[in-house]
Design a protein around this motif. Structure first.
Motif, PDB file in Angstrom:
ATOM      1  N   ASP A  77      -8.464 -21.380  -7.443  1.00  0.00           N
ATOM      2  CA  ASP A  77      -8.532 -20.902  -6.200  1.00  0.00           C
ATOM      3  C   ASP A  77      -8.488 -21.724  -5.142  1.00  0.00           C
ATOM      4  OD1 ASP A  77     -11.331 -21.514  -6.169  1.00  0.00           O
ATOM      5  OD2 ASP A  77     -12.147 -19.768  -6.303  1.00  0.00           O
ATOM      6  N   ARG A  81      -5.343 -18.421  -3.476  1.00  0.00           N
ATOM      7  CA  ARG A  81      -5.905 -17.345  -3.808  1.00  0.00           C
ATOM      8  C   ARG A  81      -4.708 -16.081  -3.990  1.00  0.00           C
ATOM      9  NH1 ARG A  81     -11.221 -16.811  -3.903  1.00  0.00           N
ATOM     10  NH2 ARG A  81     -12.680 -18.432  -2.963  1.00  0.00           N
ATOM     11  N   GLN A  83      -1.542 -14.089  -5.560  1.00  0.00           N
ATOM     12  CA  GLN A  83      -0.860 -13.905  -7.078  1.00  0.00           C
ATOM     13  C   GLN A  83       0.412 -14.763  -6.964  1.00  0.00           C
ATOM     14  OE1 GLN A  83      -1.779  -9.679  -7.881  1.00  0.00           O
ATOM     15  NE2 GLN A  83      -1.723 -10.403  -9.878  1.00  0.00           N
ATOM     16  N   GLU A 105     -11.309 -24.207 -15.382  1.00  0.00           N
ATOM     17  CA  GLU A 105     -10.532 -23.513 -16.413  1.00  0.00           C
ATOM     18  C   GLU A 105      -9.830 -24.311 -17.191  1.00  0.00           C
ATOM     19  OE1 GLU A 105     -10.332 -21.149 -12.608  1.00  0.00           O
ATOM     20  OE2 GLU A 105      -9.610 -23.258 -12.920  1.00  0.00           O
ATOM     21  N   LEU A 115      -4.372 -13.738 -15.074  1.00  0.00           N
ATOM     22  CA  LEU A 115      -5.743 -13.163 -15.036  1.00  0.00           C
ATOM     23  C   LEU A 115      -6.316 -13.766 -13.714  1.00  0.00           C
ATOM     24  CD1 LEU A 115      -6.938 -13.441 -18.789  1.00  0.00           C
ATOM     25  CD2 LEU A 115      -6.121 -11.562 -17.663  1.00  0.00           C
ATOM     26  N   LYS A 116      -6.340 -14.938 -13.607  1.00  0.00           N
ATOM     27  CA  LYS A 116      -7.284 -15.609 -12.517  1.00  0.00           C
ATOM     28  C   LYS A 116      -6.526 -15.061 -11.120  1.00  0.00           C
ATOM     29  CE  LYS A 116     -10.029 -18.218 -12.234  1.00  0.00           C
ATOM     30  NZ  LYS A 116     -11.596 -17.959 -11.966  1.00  0.00           N
ATOM     31  N   THR A 118      -4.953 -12.484 -10.579  1.00  0.00           N
ATOM     32  CA  THR A 118      -5.350 -11.240 -10.275  1.00  0.00           C
ATOM     33  C   THR A 118      -6.609 -11.000  -9.490  1.00  0.00           C
ATOM     34  OG1 THR A 118      -3.520 -10.253 -11.861  1.00  0.00           O
ATOM     35  CG2 THR A 118      -5.424  -8.938 -11.001  1.00  0.00           C
ATOM     36  N   MET A 119      -7.574 -11.715 -10.179  1.00  0.00           N
ATOM     37  CA  MET A 119      -8.901 -11.991  -9.906  1.00  0.00           C
ATOM     38  C   MET A 119      -8.997 -12.356  -8.421  1.00  0.00           C
ATOM     39  SD  MET A 119     -10.739 -13.005 -13.376  1.00  0.00           S
ATOM     40  CE  MET A 119     -12.210 -13.236 -12.616  1.00  0.00           C
ATOM     41  N   ASN A 120      -8.373 -13.454  -8.135  1.00  0.00           N
ATOM     42  CA  ASN A 120      -8.457 -13.862  -6.712  1.00  0.00           C
ATOM     43  C   ASN A 120      -7.873 -13.050  -5.755  1.00  0.00           C
ATOM     44  OD1 ASN A 120      -9.628 -16.494  -7.496  1.00  0.00           O
ATOM     45  ND2 ASN A 120      -7.458 -17.373  -7.833  1.00  0.00           N
ATOM     46  N   LEU A 122      -8.029  -9.927  -6.162  1.00  0.00           N
ATOM     47  CA  LEU A 122      -8.959  -8.662  -5.792  1.00  0.00           C
ATOM     48  C   LEU A 122      -9.930  -9.213  -5.018  1.00  0.00           C
ATOM     49  CD1 LEU A 122      -8.827  -7.439  -9.303  1.00  0.00           C
ATOM     50  CD2 LEU A 122      -7.893  -6.169  -7.343  1.00  0.00           C
ATOM     51  N   PHE A 123     -10.388 -10.724  -4.977  1.00  0.00           N
ATOM     52  CA  PHE A 123     -11.500 -11.093  -4.240  1.00  0.00           C
ATOM     53  C   PHE A 123     -11.150 -11.000  -2.842  1.00  0.00           C
ATOM     54  CE2 PHE A 123     -12.937 -14.579  -1.719  1.00  0.00           C
ATOM     55  CZ  PHE A 123     -14.401 -14.874  -1.879  1.00  0.00           C
ATOM     56  N   ASP A 126     -11.306  -7.538  -1.529  1.00  0.00           N
ATOM     57  CA  ASP A 126     -12.620  -7.116  -1.599  1.00  0.00           C
ATOM     58  C   ASP A 126     -13.207  -7.661  -0.273  1.00  0.00           C
ATOM     59  OD1 ASP A 126     -15.199  -5.716  -2.693  1.00  0.00           O
ATOM     60  OD2 ASP A 126     -15.775  -7.993  -2.893  1.00  0.00           O
TER      61      ASP A 126
END
Length: 552
Positions: A77, A81, A83, A105, A115-116, A118-120, A122-123, A126
């Motif tokens: 990240d 951040r 995708q 990682e 995966l990361k 997508t998580m970033n 979403l962060f 949010d």
């Protein structure tokens, strides 16, 4: 192993020491692995949701030039951040044969990117949702949702826990008197431009410092911005009029209006500066100005919609050498300094005819910027550089194809040795797996690499001159369609036009993109050539030539 270190921190609750901490930890890891650090890149207080960061751009540029073999960062990240951006960085680095390793990682793979990434993403979503939820809560409590408006001061205080209390505002009486003056003058019939001139003459600073302009006063009624449209002046806080969406190409935020039912309106009588009568008088005049009556006294909306300044060939490209502001149409035939006329803070009152400006600039493009001595050298260098890049691209493709042939032969040799019992099954499998992986990598490279276009002809300078002459002749064509097309091409070649008043005359400096029109000439001769990119060479038609000057 040559390594580059990258560090970044955003503006959310972090500080410059974060950069130093990230760099220190990465240096320790590099030292532990025996890697050689060749460069360190960083971005301070910049969000990771965009690649428009000087540090990351320099990192990508140096990586593609083969300056290092590996990128080391604290976590994915830190690089991005977004995708799409992290996938793009990974793809570019894979092509450049540069690995990405992070302390969190390890070596980054396709799995991490998916995966990361997508998580970033979403962060970020949010975080945006939580920020808006907090802003809405402050507005519903009668506080400001964010930022500050002219006429108010931010109240800075702490709660019982020592945390800052956000959203409180108090009236700034000095600025409030300026707001009342603007509303009274406008209600009395003065234009926004006249009001701005008077404020600048009296030395009153604008909301962000500097000089007042009529747009600062008028604003946009639909978006609720501008002094005359801020409902906080009558004790109302209006939040969520618009939302901001980031342009994926430029990274800049674009405002989009929200439906009125999504607005949050909260009464805040303690922030009132104006009485209702003055506010309504201004709103009435604004409505009357927006819908002007026709000859029969009826609202003539169509006439209002067509009251736009006419576009001319170089609109938006001309600027004043005295103040840096733009030139605009001040009558049907003349253009003048916008700052001098809208704000009164520039002394340049020298005007010139629009058709004279266009004629001078077009002649500069057609004659002065086609000086044979200049372009003999320029076109030769341009052609050699473009051809060098294309030959390099062709060489990479040829090398990959040749290596695939060698791999096929190696596999056949393995099979022959296996059949002769010279190699064991495990040996054949190990070597075969390695060769198949390399072949798959090369095949993927060939599948995703475009065939380089043919080389440019050495006589490109002659094609260049012909193309400029054709563009000039097309602009003289009476056909509106052809003229518009040629005008767009000409505009793309002119970076800016600087107008300098000198003793009642105007000197014109034309700055243009010479490589741009050379590319156009290449496309005309060979459309595939348009895919190539080359160095952009700038030329000033004024330096080295007699300045374009004429009397008014």
């Amino acid at each position: 192993m040559k390594v580059a270190i990258y560090a970044r921190y955003s503006s959310d609750n972090q500080r410059d020491a974060s950069i130093a901490d990230q760099l220190r930890m990465c240096r320790l890891q590099a030292e532990k692995q025996g890697w050689q650090i060749v460069e360190e890149y960083s971005d301070h207080a910049i969000s990771g949701s965009s690649l428009l960061r000087p540090g990351i751009q320099a990192l990508i540029s140096d990586a593609t030039r083969g300056r290092f073999d590996l990128i080391l960062a604290e976590a994915m990240d830190r690089l991005s951040r977004d995708q799409e951006d992290i996938a793009g960085i990974f793809k570019r680095m894979s092509y450049a044969d540069v690995k990405i390793v992070t302390l969190s990682e390890g070596e980054v793979t396709h799995l991490h990117v998916g995966l990361k990434g997508t998580m970033n993403a979403l962060f970020l979503k949010d975080l945006a949702d939580k920020t808006r939820r907090g802003q809405r809560g402050r507005v519903e409590a009668g506080k400001s949702g964010g930022g500050n408006a002219y006429g108010y001061d931010v109240v800075r205080k702490l709660d019982v826990n020592g945390e800052p209390v956000r959203g409180d505002r108090t009236i700034n009486e000095t600025q409030a008197n300026v707001v009342r003056r603007i509303f009274r003058d406008y209600a009395a019939g003065k234009s926004a431009k006249t009001i701005a001139f008077a404020l600048n003459r009296d030395g009153i600073a604008a909301p962000f410092g500097g000089a007042w302009g009529f747009s600062t006063i008028n604003g946009n009624p639909k978006r609720g911005n501008g002094i005359l449209n801020n409902e906080m002046y009558v004790g109302k806080i209006v939040w969520n009029r618009q939302r901001f969406i980031k342009d994926p190409d430029t990274g800049k935020r674009q405002a989009r209006p929200n439906p009125e039912e999504d607005w949050v309106i909260q009464e805040a009588p303690e922030l009132r500066i104006l009485d209702d009568a003055l506010w309504q008088a201004v709103k009435t005049r604004q409505a009357r100005n927006r819908i002007a009556p026709d000859a029969k006294g009826q609202p003539d909306v169509a006439r209002v919609n067509t009251r736009r300044r006419p576009k001319y060939l170089f609109s938006g490209l001309t600027r004043c050498a005295c103040c840096g502001g733009g030139y605009s149409m001040i009558s049907a035939t003349l253009i003048g300094c916008s700052t001098a006329r809208n704000k009164g803070t520039c002394d340049n009152r020298v005007n010139l005819r629009r058709d004279e400006l266009e004629s001078r600039v077009l002649n500069a493009l057609r004659t002065r910027m086609l000086d044979p001595k200049i372009f003999a050298a320029f076109c030769d260098a341009y052609t050699r550089e473009i051809n060098r890049l294309r030959m390099e691209a062709r060489a990479h493709i040829d090398a990959a194809q040749a290596e695939i042939g060698r791999i096929d032969r190696e596999v056949q040799k393995l099979m022959d040795l296996y059949l002769k019992d010279a190699l064991s099954v495990d040996d054949v499998k190990e070597c075969g797996d390695r060769l198949r992986a390399r072949k798959a990598e090369l095949t993927s490279f060939l599948a995703t690499t475009d065939e380089p276009p043919p080389l440019l002809h050495p006589a490109m300078a002659q094609h260049y001159r012909q193309r400029v002459q054709q563009l000039y002749e097309t602009l003289q064509d009476d056909s509106e369609e052809r003229r518009t097309e040629a005008a767009e091409v000409i505009r793309s070649l002119v970076e800016d036009i600087v107008l300098t008043p000198v003793e009642g005359k105007v000197e014109i400096d034309v700055r243009g993109d010479l490589a741009g029109i050379l590319t156009i000439a290449a496309q005309r001769k060979n459309p595939a050539a348009g895919k190539a990119t080359g160095s952009q060479v700038k030329m000033v038609a004024g330096a080295g030539f007699e300045p374009a000057a004429f009397r008014l």
